[in-house]
Write a protein that holds these residues in place. Structure first.
Motif, PDB file in Angstrom:
ATOM      1  N   CYS A  55       2.293 -12.665  -7.609  1.00  0.00           N
ATOM      2  CA  CYS A  55       1.801 -12.225  -8.753  1.00  0.00           C
ATOM      3  C   CYS A  55       0.942 -13.658  -9.340  1.00  0.00           C
ATOM      4  N   ASP A  56      -0.313 -13.284  -9.890  1.00  0.00           N
ATOM      5  CA  ASP A  56      -1.487 -13.999 -10.409  1.00  0.00           C
ATOM      6  C   ASP A  56      -1.121 -14.141 -11.713  1.00  0.00           C
ATOM      7  N   MET A  57      -0.732 -15.324 -12.381  1.00  0.00           N
ATOM      8  CA  MET A  57      -0.256 -15.368 -13.784  1.00  0.00           C
ATOM      9  C   MET A  57      -1.389 -15.968 -14.411  1.00  0.00           C
ATOM     10  N   SER A  58      -2.689 -16.300 -13.947  1.00  0.00           N
ATOM     11  CA  SER A  58      -3.616 -17.185 -14.337  1.00  0.00           C
ATOM     12  C   SER A  58      -4.277 -16.643 -15.548  1.00  0.00           C
ATOM     13  N   ASN A  59      -4.260 -15.212 -15.770  1.00  0.00           N
ATOM     14  CA  ASN A  59      -4.850 -14.532 -16.824  1.00  0.00           C
ATOM     15  C   ASN A  59      -3.878 -14.671 -18.021  1.00  0.00           C
ATOM     16  N   PRO A  60      -4.123 -15.141 -19.144  1.00  0.00           N
ATOM     17  CA  PRO A  60      -3.037 -15.118 -20.368  1.00  0.00           C
ATOM     18  C   PRO A  60      -2.874 -13.952 -20.729  1.00  0.00           C
ATOM     19  N   LYS A  61      -3.679 -12.861 -20.569  1.00  0.00           N
ATOM     20  CA  LYS A  61      -3.458 -11.361 -21.129  1.00  0.00           C
ATOM     21  C   LYS A  61      -2.803 -10.441 -20.161  1.00  0.00           C
ATOM     22  N   GLY A  62      -2.481 -10.894 -19.080  1.00  0.00           N
ATOM     23  CA  GLY A  62      -2.063  -9.960 -18.186  1.00  0.00           C
ATOM     24  C   GLY A  62      -1.605 -10.530 -16.694  1.00  0.00           C
ATOM     25  N   TYR A  63      -0.985  -9.532 -15.947  1.00  0.00           N
ATOM     26  CA  TYR A  63      -0.724 -10.300 -14.733  1.00  0.00           C
ATOM     27  C   TYR A  63      -1.440  -9.469 -13.601  1.00  0.00           C
ATOM     28  N   ASN A  64      -1.674  -9.955 -12.448  1.00  0.00           N
ATOM     29  CA  ASN A  64      -2.139  -9.199 -11.310  1.00  0.00           C
ATOM     30  C   ASN A  64      -1.244  -9.557 -10.270  1.00  0.00           C
ATOM     31  N   TYR A  65      -0.859  -8.251  -9.499  1.00  0.00           N
ATOM     32  CA  TYR A  65       0.260  -8.013  -8.438  1.00  0.00           C
ATOM     33  C   TYR A  65      -0.616  -7.850  -7.157  1.00  0.00           C
ATOM     34  N   ILE A  66      -0.631  -8.491  -6.214  1.00  0.00           N
ATOM     35  CA  ILE A  66      -1.160  -8.237  -5.068  1.00  0.00           C
ATOM     36  C   ILE A  66       0.016  -7.968  -3.880  1.00  0.00           C
ATOM     37  N   LEU A  67      -0.121  -6.836  -3.042  1.00  0.00           N
ATOM     38  CA  LEU A  67       0.610  -6.674  -1.899  1.00  0.00           C
ATOM     39  C   LEU A  67       0.284  -7.144  -0.684  1.00  0.00           C
ATOM     40  N   GLY A  68       1.055  -7.693   0.097  1.00  0.00           N
ATOM     41  CA  GLY A  68       0.555  -8.077   1.429  1.00  0.00           C
ATOM     42  C   GLY A  68       1.376  -7.179   2.425  1.00  0.00           C
ATOM     43  N   ILE A  69       0.470  -6.396   3.166  1.00  0.00           N
ATOM     44  CA  ILE A  69       1.175  -5.360   3.861  1.00  0.00           C
ATOM     45  C   ILE A  69       0.578  -5.503   5.723  1.00  0.00           C
ATOM     46  N   GLN A  75      -2.335  -5.217  12.047  1.00  0.00           N
ATOM     47  CA  GLN A  75      -3.575  -5.793  11.077  1.00  0.00           C
ATOM     48  C   GLN A  75      -2.938  -6.142   9.680  1.00  0.00           C
ATOM     49  N   SER A  76      -3.235  -7.015   9.125  1.00  0.00           N
ATOM     50  CA  SER A  76      -2.790  -7.400   7.736  1.00  0.00           C
ATOM     51  C   SER A  76      -3.739  -7.044   6.828  1.00  0.00           C
ATOM     52  N   GLN A  77      -3.208  -6.545   5.431  1.00  0.00           N
ATOM     53  CA  GLN A  77      -4.192  -6.097   4.542  1.00  0.00           C
ATOM     54  C   GLN A  77      -3.632  -6.451   3.237  1.00  0.00           C
ATOM     55  N   GLN A  78      -4.434  -6.371   2.178  1.00  0.00           N
ATOM     56  CA  GLN A  78      -3.822  -6.716   0.900  1.00  0.00           C
ATOM     57  C   GLN A  78      -4.212  -5.439   0.016  1.00  0.00           C
ATOM     58  N   ILE A  79      -3.380  -5.328  -0.971  1.00  0.00           N
ATOM     59  CA  ILE A  79      -3.459  -4.237  -1.982  1.00  0.00           C
ATOM     60  C   ILE A  79      -3.649  -4.826  -3.376  1.00  0.00           C
ATOM     61  N   ASP A  80      -4.461  -4.467  -4.087  1.00  0.00           N
ATOM     62  CA  ASP A  80      -4.319  -5.051  -5.450  1.00  0.00           C
ATOM     63  C   ASP A  80      -4.092  -3.812  -6.348  1.00  0.00           C
ATOM     64  N   LEU A  81      -2.730  -4.104  -6.944  1.00  0.00           N
ATOM     65  CA  LEU A  81      -2.302  -3.150  -7.528  1.00  0.00           C
ATOM     66  C   LEU A  81      -2.786  -2.949  -8.863  1.00  0.00           C
ATOM     67  N   ALA A  82      -3.852  -3.537  -9.459  1.00  0.00           N
ATOM     68  CA  ALA A  82      -4.659  -3.304 -10.659  1.00  0.00           C
ATOM     69  C   ALA A  82      -5.663  -2.096 -10.348  1.00  0.00           C
ATOM     70  N   GLU A  83      -5.667  -1.647  -9.145  1.00  0.00           N
ATOM     71  CA  GLU A  83      -6.699  -0.373  -8.831  1.00  0.00           C
ATOM     72  C   GLU A  83      -5.768   0.917  -8.798  1.00  0.00           C
ATOM     73  N   THR A  84      -4.292   0.846  -8.874  1.00  0.00           N
ATOM     74  CA  THR A  84      -3.851   2.129  -9.227  1.00  0.00           C
ATOM     75  C   THR A  84      -2.556   1.925  -9.876  1.00  0.00           C
ATOM     76  N   HIS A  85      -2.327   3.100 -10.906  1.00  0.00           N
ATOM     77  CA  HIS A  85      -1.432   3.359 -11.930  1.00  0.00           C
ATOM     78  C   HIS A  85       0.095   3.225 -11.192  1.00  0.00           C
TER      79      HIS A  85
END
Length: 483
Positions: A55-69, A75-85
């Motif tokens: 969880c990236d909390m640097s944005n004071p108005k919201g949060y950004n959640y990243i999945l490590g998969i 192979q490792s990837q990341q999913i930015d949950l801001a891209e999907t509801h």
């Protein structure tokens, strides 16, 4: 030299701020996609393992959640949950933590990542929740029973995850409300609000755990924030502020979540509390209710409980609507799915009673029986107090209610004798001595026990003192005795 030191301190502070602005948790959850994952190459039907949530909390108005998969090929990837509801995944879990983590990833975190000013919405909702609990306490609407509340809290500990993936902080506090309608909910400040009418109508710990799982899903999946975000998007956020002040025009009906009826409080207090419920974002929709029913159905066997308990609990609510003649609430589609549809989706209701559990619910049973007696529902009230009396936890109030109900609904030698026996037991512990004496005198007159009635009437007069209304009643009874 001083400039260099100052520069180093600034760099260290910035580094510390950056580190604190991110939080991560390690996971090991196997999932499969039910559709393409937006902004990735992951397609429908692919399997992968979720290893972490950051969880990236640097944005004071919201949060950004990243999945490590990790994909099946390593192979490792990341999913930015801001891209999907909503994450299109299915999963199975063998323990409560993995279940809640996967459910949060599927439903809650993507929604949070798309919200604007989450902190402000949470703050307003929690403020409304604190005000609502304050009104309950200040108006003596809570049943204060530390043993019962601690018992329910111990069940919550069994149910809730070790930590929340959204990294929100919360503390649960159980509040049992003096309301005879079967309802419950968890407020945004962690207050688990359960009506006495709900606890009085269930018979096993399994049913209570099912109810708690349902409410926990609303809370853990942040349904209240989803609802407030929709209000915000409709540009009527000002309605939230007015509702917090208790002056919102919209008042929740019986189909709403954790609203209070006017039977438990004055109309003005009930109106204010129900407006606060709106302000907290607790007017859930059918999809949210279905999700929460499903969560309870899934979790019950994981926690070691009967999977049919949610269906049984819902049937108890449906039985209440039928008893009240509220067929619209039973059959129609409103904020909740139809009762019959909810039961069908969550199992087969059972008819089982746990005496140990029912003993814990005795204070709520007594309260609801009193409400039903006041409404003139004598048969229903007697059924409830007989439940307490039959398992050995009948209080003075239970015996008094039984005696009064028998006198009010029947008039035979058998019923009057039974009423007299109940009222004599009530005299041992029931606090309202005048009321008990009145009922006993009536029972004795009906049974032709005039000497006993006369003796009790003398006792009544001495206890009543100079109360004019009571002396007037006593004069009338003396005439009945002398006839």
């Amino acid at each position: 030299m001083q400039n260099n030191i100052l520069f180093a301190v600034v760099v260290l502070l910035l580094a510390t701020t950056t580190m604190n602005a991110q939080q991560s948790v390690s996971l090991n959850i196997d999932v499969m996609t039910t559709a393409k994952v937006p902004a990735t190459t992951i397609v429908k039907g692919q399997s992968f393992t979720i290893n972490s949530v950051t969880c990236d909390m640097s944005n004071p108005k919201g949060y950004n959640y990243i999945l490590g998969i990790t994909m099946p090929d390593g192979q490792s990837q990341q999913i930015d949950l801001a891209e999907t509801h909503q994450m299109p995944i299915t999963f199975s879990a063998s323990n409560k933590d993995d279940y809640w983590y996967a459910r949060s990833i599927r439903y809650s975190l993507p929604s949070l990542a798309s919200m604007i000013d989450v902190y402000s919405m949470r703050n307003k909702a929690e403020t409304a929740a604190n005000q609502a609990i304050g009104k309950v306490r200040n108006n003596a609407l809570a049943i204060e029973d530390p043993y019962l509340t601690s018992y329910i809290n111990s069940l919550l500990v069994k149910i809730n995850p070790s930590q929340r993936l959204d990294f929100f902080k919360y503390n649960f506090k159980v509040v049992i409300v003096k309301d005879d309608e079967p309802n419950a909910g968890i407020y945004p400040n962690g207050a688990l609000v359960i009506n006495a009418g709900m606890l009085a109508r269930i018979h096993t710990e399994d049913e209570l755990v099912a109810l708690l799982c349902h409410e926990a899903n609303h809370f853990i999946c942040n349904h209240y924030l989803d609802n407030l975000a929709k209000i915000q998007k409709r540009e009527i956020a000002g309605a939230i502020g007015s509702a917090v002040l208790g002056v919102a025009a919209g008042i929740l009906t019986g189909s709403a979540s954790v609203g209070l009826s006017a039977t438990s409080a004055s109309m003005s207090v009930a109106k204010d509390l129900n407006a606060l419920v709106t302000a907290m974002g607790l007017s859930f929709n059918q999809n949210q209710e279905k999700e929460s029913d499903q969560a309870a159905f899934d979790l019950l066997p994981i926690l070691g409980y009967d999977q049919n308990a949610m269906a049984t609990c819902i049937k108890s609510i449906g039985d209440y609507y039928m008893e009240e003649g509220n067929l619209a609430a039973y059959y129609k589609s409103g904020s909740h799915p139809k009762i019959e549809d909810r039961i069908a989706a969550t199992g087969i209701p059972y008819e089982r009673r746990d005496t140990v559990f029912e003993k814990k619910m005795a204070p709520c049973v007594s309260y609801v029986a009193q409400v039903l007696y006041n409404k003139g529902r004598y048969t229903q009230a007697m059924e409830l107090v007989d439940r307490n009396i039959g398992i050995g936890v009948g209080r003075g109030a239970d015996h008094y209610i039984k005696g009064e109900c028998l006198l009010a609904s029947q008039d035979s030698e058998e019923s009057n004798t039974s009423a007299r026996e109940s009222l004599l037991k009530a005299r041992e512990t029931y606090s309202d001595g005048l009321a008990t004496l009145k009922a006993l005198i009536v029972a004795d007159i009906r049974l032709g026990m005039r000497d006993e009635a006369r003796s009790l009437l003398d006792e009544f007069k001495e206890l009543a003192g100079d109360k004019e209304e009571e002396r007037f009643w006593a004069d009338g009874m003396m005439m009945n005795i002398e006839q």
